[in-house]
Design an enzyme around this catalytic site. Structure first.
Site, PDB file in Angstrom:
ATOM      1  N   ASP A  85      -6.470 -29.626  47.520  1.00  0.00           N
ATOM      2  CA  ASP A  85      -5.779 -28.364  47.762  1.00  0.00           C
ATOM      3  C   ASP A  85      -5.680 -27.496  46.512  1.00  0.00           C
ATOM      4  O   ASP A  85      -6.276 -26.421  46.421  1.00  0.00           O
ATOM      5  CB  ASP A  85      -4.371 -28.690  48.304  1.00  0.00           C
ATOM      6  CG  ASP A  85      -3.629 -27.458  48.782  1.00  0.00           C
ATOM      7  OD1 ASP A  85      -4.127 -26.344  48.588  1.00  0.00           O
ATOM      8  OD2 ASP A  85      -2.547 -27.620  49.367  1.00  0.00           O
TER       9      ASP A  85
ATOM     10  N   ASP B 242      -4.549 -37.052  50.049  1.00  0.00           N
ATOM     11  CA  ASP B 242      -3.864 -36.587  51.264  1.00  0.00           C
ATOM     12  C   ASP B 242      -4.803 -36.523  52.465  1.00  0.00           C
ATOM     13  O   ASP B 242      -4.339 -36.474  53.605  1.00  0.00           O
ATOM     14  CB  ASP B 242      -3.275 -35.191  51.046  1.00  0.00           C
ATOM     15  CG  ASP B 242      -2.127 -35.182  50.048  1.00  0.00           C
ATOM     16  OD1 ASP B 242      -1.762 -36.274  49.568  1.00  0.00           O
ATOM     17  OD2 ASP B 242      -1.610 -34.096  49.742  1.00  0.00           O
TER      18      ASP B 242
ATOM     19  N   MET C 170       2.894 -39.560  49.492  1.00  0.00           N
ATOM     20  CA  MET C 170       2.398 -38.207  49.276  1.00  0.00           C
ATOM     21  C   MET C 170       1.791 -37.629  50.551  1.00  0.00           C
ATOM     22  O   MET C 170       1.262 -38.352  51.387  1.00  0.00           O
ATOM     23  CB  MET C 170       1.374 -38.183  48.140  1.00  0.00           C
ATOM     24  CG  MET C 170       1.998 -38.281  46.764  1.00  0.00           C
ATOM     25  SD  MET C 170       0.799 -38.005  45.437  1.00  0.00           S
ATOM     26  CE  MET C 170       1.901 -37.780  44.040  1.00  0.00           C
TER      27      MET C 170
ATOM     28  N   GLU D  54       6.048 -37.020  52.328  1.00  0.00           N
ATOM     29  CA  GLU D  54       6.897 -36.140  51.524  1.00  0.00           C
ATOM     30  C   GLU D  54       7.032 -34.736  52.122  1.00  0.00           C
ATOM     31  O   GLU D  54       7.958 -33.998  51.785  1.00  0.00           O
ATOM     32  CB  GLU D  54       6.354 -36.029  50.096  1.00  0.00           C
ATOM     33  CG  GLU D  54       4.980 -35.393  50.011  1.00  0.00           C
ATOM     34  CD  GLU D  54       4.441 -35.317  48.592  1.00  0.00           C
ATOM     35  OE1 GLU D  54       5.176 -35.687  47.652  1.00  0.00           O
ATOM     36  OE2 GLU D  54       3.293 -34.876  48.421  1.00  0.00           O
TER      37      GLU D  54
ATOM     38  N   PHE E 239       1.568 -44.507  41.780  1.00  0.00           N
ATOM     39  CA  PHE E 239       0.958 -45.835  41.856  1.00  0.00           C
ATOM     40  C   PHE E 239      -0.348 -45.758  42.638  1.00  0.00           C
ATOM     41  O   PHE E 239      -1.369 -46.345  42.245  1.00  0.00           O
ATOM     42  CB  PHE E 239       1.937 -46.793  42.554  1.00  0.00           C
ATOM     43  CG  PHE E 239       1.432 -48.205  42.690  1.00  0.00           C
ATOM     44  CD1 PHE E 239       1.648 -49.136  41.694  1.00  0.00           C
ATOM     45  CD2 PHE E 239       0.755 -48.608  43.836  1.00  0.00           C
ATOM     46  CE1 PHE E 239       1.186 -50.442  41.820  1.00  0.00           C
ATOM     47  CE2 PHE E 239       0.283 -49.902  43.974  1.00  0.00           C
ATOM     48  CZ  PHE E 239       0.508 -50.823  42.962  1.00  0.00           C
ATOM     49  N   ALA E 240      -0.334 -45.016  43.753  1.00  0.00           N
ATOM     50  CA  ALA E 240      -1.507 -44.943  44.630  1.00  0.00           C
ATOM     51  C   ALA E 240      -2.584 -44.028  44.074  1.00  0.00           C
ATOM     52  O   ALA E 240      -3.770 -44.350  44.113  1.00  0.00           O
ATOM     53  CB  ALA E 240      -1.082 -44.473  46.023  1.00  0.00           C
ATOM     54  N   ARG E 241      -2.206 -42.873  43.567  1.00  0.00           N
ATOM     55  CA  ARG E 241      -3.208 -41.879  43.178  1.00  0.00           C
ATOM     56  C   ARG E 241      -3.909 -42.227  41.871  1.00  0.00           C
ATOM     57  O   ARG E 241      -4.967 -41.676  41.572  1.00  0.00           O
ATOM     58  CB  ARG E 241      -2.578 -40.490  43.073  1.00  0.00           C
ATOM     59  CG  ARG E 241      -1.581 -40.330  41.968  1.00  0.00           C
ATOM     60  CD  ARG E 241      -0.938 -38.952  41.980  1.00  0.00           C
ATOM     61  NE  ARG E 241      -1.706 -37.984  41.216  1.00  0.00           N
ATOM     62  CZ  ARG E 241      -1.370 -36.704  41.094  1.00  0.00           C
ATOM     63  NH1 ARG E 241      -0.309 -36.235  41.720  1.00  0.00           N
ATOM     64  NH2 ARG E 241      -2.088 -35.895  40.369  1.00  0.00           N
TER      65      ARG E 241
END
Length: 324
Positions: free
Chosen positions: A51, A76, A119, A191, A249-251
């Protein structure tokens, strides 16, 4: 180099149009970027991101009449019209792993509510995929219901995403039954879920909310997990509430095998001259007045996500390129 994070130093919140001072004069910094790009004689800019990144690059390349190719990479999975963006599978896997450890905290209290904030401002794909991956992981657990270590306590009991119209009263009734029976409620919260209600409440109270470069209210200002925790604590008579965010943690994880396969299959050669020619022929076709080319791959249609996604470049005239 196979690692996560942003080690190149790029970011998705920069403003290439900001005013800077040069030789005592205030100038638009984008003019310097465009001038430098053209001096280098580069044929096109290839942007890799989601984005924020693609919007920034679209704006500056449009101003400079620079050919622009976008490669969708965002956890995302919300880039329209792409079926599957790079990195999303990895983030879902890592978000699930994150919650595997967090969920064990439900043994530390009676009537415990755990909110896992994931997220996703406009799209709930990551939240739903993480919940699905986590639930599959529970199949390998050895349960001991005699001491209250049972799947019913570890399950995901609710998944709330921006695309859904949330009937909070109905959900509270259902979740109270779970809490009464098993002493725990685990909620996966995107979120972006409920942000309209949060914004309305805060602005009605006279609170001024900061916005990002694209006019979005900053999600860290809204703090959806905390807001829902305050709303749900009393409604569920929770003795303990945990809000845990898996975003960074994920990204920041390195790509998993599934994403590596996607990269290798979808872009087998951006080094392949025949494919490269097709891409640059498309972006050079001024008669079609193309503002942006998004490289697409036909085999991904089977992974289509049913929910509507954020139309990142909604008003753009598109060209799509498939390697086949």
């Amino acid at each position: 180099m196979r690692m996560g994070g942003t080690f190149l130093g790029s970011n998705n919140k920069g403003n290439p149009f900001r005013k800077i001072i040069r030789n005592g004069k205030k100038i638009d910094s984008s003019d310097l970027v465009i001038e430098g790009f053209k001096k280098l004689g580069i044929d096109a800019l290839i942007g890799i991101g989601g984005d924020g990144s693609l919007k920034i690059l679209q704006s500056i390349t449009k101003k400079g009449n620079i050919n622009f190719v976008g490669i969708p990479k965002t956890i995302d999975n919300d880039v329209f019209p792409i079926s599957q963006t790079l990195g999303a599978w990895t983030a879902a896997e890592q978000s699930a792993l994150f919650f595997e450890n967090v969920a064990n905290e439900n043994t530390t209290s009676t009537r415990q509510l755990i909110i896992h904030e994931v997220m996703g401002r406009h799209c709930g794909w990551l939240t739903a995929a993480a919940a699905s991956d986590y639930m599959k992981s529970l199949d390998s657990y050895n349960w001991l219901p005699e001491i209250n270590i049972c799947r019913e306590r570890w399950n995901v009991h609710a998944v709330w995403v921006p695309e859904m119209e949330l009937d909070l009263n109905s959900e509270l009734s259902r979740l109270n039954e779970q809490m009464d029976k098993h002493d725990s409620v685990n909620l996966f919260l995107s979120e972006g879920a409920g942000t309209d209600a949060i914004i309305k409440e805060k602005e009605s109270a006279g609170e001024e909310l900061r916005r990002d470069a694209f006019g979005h209210v900053r999600l860290d200002e809204l703090n959806p997990g905390k807001w829902f925790a305050e709303k749900l604590k009393d409604s569920l008579s929770a003795d303990k509430v945990l809000v845990q965010k898996s975003g960074y943690f994920a990204r920041s994880a390195k790509p998993n095998a599934k994403d590596l396969e996607l990269i290798n299959v979808a872009f087998p050669g951006l080094g392949n001259q025949a494919i490269a020619r097709r891409v640059f022929q498309a972006i050079s076709n001024h008669e079609r007045n193309i503002e942006c080319v998004i490289i697409m791959w036909s085999f991904l249609s089977r992974y289509d996500w049913a929910m509507p996604r954020n139309k990142v470049l909604e008003n753009t005239r598109w060209a799509s390129i498939s390697p086949w």
